[in-house]
Motif scaffolding. Structure first.
Motif, PDB file in Angstrom:
ATOM      1  N   MET A   1      11.209 -53.549  30.182  1.00  0.00           N
ATOM      2  CA  MET A   1      11.943 -52.857  31.222  1.00  0.00           C
ATOM      3  C   MET A   1      13.410 -52.775  30.817  1.00  0.00           C
ATOM      4  SD  MET A   1      12.143 -53.683  35.260  1.00  0.00           S
ATOM      5  CE  MET A   1      12.785 -55.308  35.090  1.00  0.00           C
ATOM      6  N   VAL A   2      14.015 -51.639  31.060  1.00  0.00           N
ATOM      7  CA  VAL A   2      15.426 -51.444  30.753  1.00  0.00           C
ATOM      8  C   VAL A   2      16.220 -51.796  31.996  1.00  0.00           C
ATOM      9  CG1 VAL A   2      17.166 -49.780  30.035  1.00  0.00           C
ATOM     10  CG2 VAL A   2      14.841 -49.615  29.133  1.00  0.00           C
ATOM     11  N   LYS A   3      16.856 -52.954  31.993  1.00  0.00           N
ATOM     12  CA  LYS A   3      17.515 -53.449  33.199  1.00  0.00           C
ATOM     13  C   LYS A   3      18.851 -52.782  33.494  1.00  0.00           C
ATOM     14  CE  LYS A   3      15.188 -57.829  33.278  1.00  0.00           C
ATOM     15  NZ  LYS A   3      15.266 -59.246  33.474  1.00  0.00           N
ATOM     16  N   LYS A   4      19.561 -52.273  32.464  1.00  0.00           N
ATOM     17  CA  LYS A   4      20.894 -51.747  32.725  1.00  0.00           C
ATOM     18  C   LYS A   4      20.882 -50.521  33.629  1.00  0.00           C
ATOM     19  CE  LYS A   4      21.249 -49.200  28.388  1.00  0.00           C
ATOM     20  NZ  LYS A   4      21.994 -49.066  27.159  1.00  0.00           N
ATOM     21  N   ALA A   5      19.775 -49.815  33.745  1.00  0.00           N
ATOM     22  CA  ALA A   5      19.702 -48.633  34.608  1.00  0.00           C
ATOM     23  C   ALA A   5      19.446 -49.007  36.064  1.00  0.00           C
ATOM     24  CB  ALA A   5      18.612 -47.696  34.128  1.00  0.00           C
ATOM     25  N   ILE A   6      18.863 -50.184  36.296  1.00  0.00           N
ATOM     26  CA  ILE A   6      18.572 -50.590  37.670  1.00  0.00           C
ATOM     27  C   ILE A   6      19.881 -50.795  38.404  1.00  0.00           C
ATOM     28  CG2 ILE A   6      17.547 -52.390  39.112  1.00  0.00           C
ATOM     29  CD1 ILE A   6      15.429 -52.725  36.957  1.00  0.00           C
ATOM     30  N   GLY A   7      19.963 -50.215  39.586  1.00  0.00           N
ATOM     31  CA  GLY A   7      21.176 -50.311  40.380  1.00  0.00           C
ATOM     32  C   GLY A   7      22.095 -49.110  40.226  1.00  0.00           C
ATOM     33  N   LYS A   8      21.819 -48.274  39.232  1.00  0.00           N
ATOM     34  CA  LYS A   8      22.655 -47.090  39.013  1.00  0.00           C
ATOM     35  C   LYS A   8      22.472 -46.121  40.175  1.00  0.00           C
ATOM     36  CE  LYS A   8      23.842 -43.626  35.616  1.00  0.00           C
ATOM     37  NZ  LYS A   8      23.686 -43.155  34.250  1.00  0.00           N
TER      38      LYS A   8
END
Length: 89
Positions: A1-8
């Motif tokens: 899972m690519v976490k840096k996109a979550i919350g964008k």
């Protein structure tokens, strides 16, 4: 899972706002998808989460293999093609 996109947060042209609540980019099988929830009156509305998934990427062998082996319709077409020796590519 690519976490840096979550919350964008994404703001669309008409001012609608969406927050990315989940994203998956699985390099082992080519799957790509994300879940977004609208922001209504300043709060994330988890009751209206929308799911977006990428279609088959013909340039990604992992994606082609996964889709052809996991999707029933793809298996049915592949089975018919093996009999008639036709290709859809």
């Amino acid at each position: 899972m690519v976490k840096k996109a979550i919350g964008k947060i994404f703001i669309l042209s008409k001012g609608y706002k969406y927050k990315v609540v989940y994203k998956d980019d699985d390099k082992s099988n080519g799957f790509q998808g994300l879940a977004v929830a609208p922001i209504v009156h300043g709060k994330v509305d988890y009751n209206n989460v929308q799911i977006a998934i990428a279609g088959t990427n013909a340039n990604d062998n992992h994606d082609l293999i996964t889709d052809a082996s996991k999707i029933k319709e793809a298996r049915d077409v592949a089975d018919k093609d093996s009999i008639t020796k036709k290709s859809h590519f």
